[in-house]
Design a protein around this motif. Sequence first.
Motif, mmCIF file in Angstrom:
data_model
loop_
_atom_site.group_PDB
_atom_site.id
_atom_site.type_symbol
_atom_site.label_atom_id
_atom_site.label_comp_id
_atom_site.label_asym_id
_atom_site.label_seq_id
_atom_site.Cartn_x
_atom_site.Cartn_y
_atom_site.Cartn_z
ATOM 1 N N SER A 84 0.343 -0.880 7.354
ATOM 2 C CA SER A 84 0.332 -0.923 5.777
ATOM 3 C C SER A 84 0.348 0.378 5.159
ATOM 4 N N GLN A 87 6.758 0.521 11.659
ATOM 5 C CA GLN A 87 6.651 0.630 10.175
ATOM 6 C C GLN A 87 6.114 -0.734 9.658
ATOM 7 N N ALA A 88 6.801 -1.830 10.213
ATOM 8 C CA ALA A 88 6.308 -3.181 9.800
ATOM 9 C C ALA A 88 4.476 -3.450 10.037
ATOM 10 N N LEU A 89 4.220 -2.964 11.076
ATOM 11 C CA LEU A 89 2.895 -3.230 11.475
ATOM 12 C C LEU A 89 1.858 -2.672 10.480
ATOM 13 N N ARG A 143 7.171 7.704 7.018
ATOM 14 C CA ARG A 143 7.723 6.654 6.580
ATOM 15 C C ARG A 143 9.322 6.900 6.729
ATOM 16 N N PRO A 156 11.297 0.306 13.293
ATOM 17 C CA PRO A 156 10.920 -0.709 12.337
ATOM 18 C C PRO A 156 9.656 -1.422 12.778
ATOM 19 N N ALA A 157 9.480 -1.532 14.066
ATOM 20 C CA ALA A 157 8.147 -2.185 14.721
ATOM 21 C C ALA A 157 6.845 -1.494 14.322
ATOM 22 N N GLY A 191 -1.106 -7.264 16.268
ATOM 23 C CA GLY A 191 -0.502 -8.250 15.462
ATOM 24 C C GLY A 191 -1.367 -9.459 15.466
#
Length: 215
Positions: free
Chosen positions: A195, A191-193, A214, A188-189, A140
């Motif tokens: 690209s 998936q969000a990190l 995905r 989700p954590a 992050g």
Amino acid sequence: MPHSFRLGPADLQARPSGALFWPAQGLLCVSDLHLGKSERLARRGGGLLPPYETPATLERLDAELEATGARQVVCLGDSFDDLAAAEALDEADRLWLVRMMAGRMWHWIEGNHDPGPVDLGGSLRAELPLGGLIFRHQAGGDGFEVSGHFHPKVRLAGQSRRCFLTDGQRLILPAFGAYTGGLRVEAPALQALMSPGARAIVTGPRCLVMPMPRC
């Protein structure tokens, strides 16, 4: 066989064990050893597990050091299941670990489970910038980062398998410890990190590369 890939300026190898090797630096990196997990669970009244995870993890780490000839090691945090587990380490296991550290530059990165061992030697830090990469416990931040924390796993042929995740900017290592669970890459954590175009490098007898699943 390991899988070779590039992250920023570095040519790296994802090893089937879940360890990362950087040949140019002679550096072996592992994440989330969680040594002493069975002791911590018993101490806190959790489920009882056979107390074999620490020697099993140390044996695998020793094998990777022998196979790679690494001159330095980075442990990416949560090396012990908590600080008390580090203090309660069996004497034989402590001596085994000290022997592996001897003659090598050893970096402990602080994790969320433990602040790092306090009496085993080596350097202890929140993060380690080295050769254009940044080693930290949790992804992050800025830069080309190498991290752990999430214990990523992917479902493959009906089995849950540990995996690396990389998108060319970030690399997340699987947990190396014997008694570690995992987080599905569809979470989700993760998936969000990562690209679009991120890949999963699945561990096992040999590394298998696939697009990151995905949602």
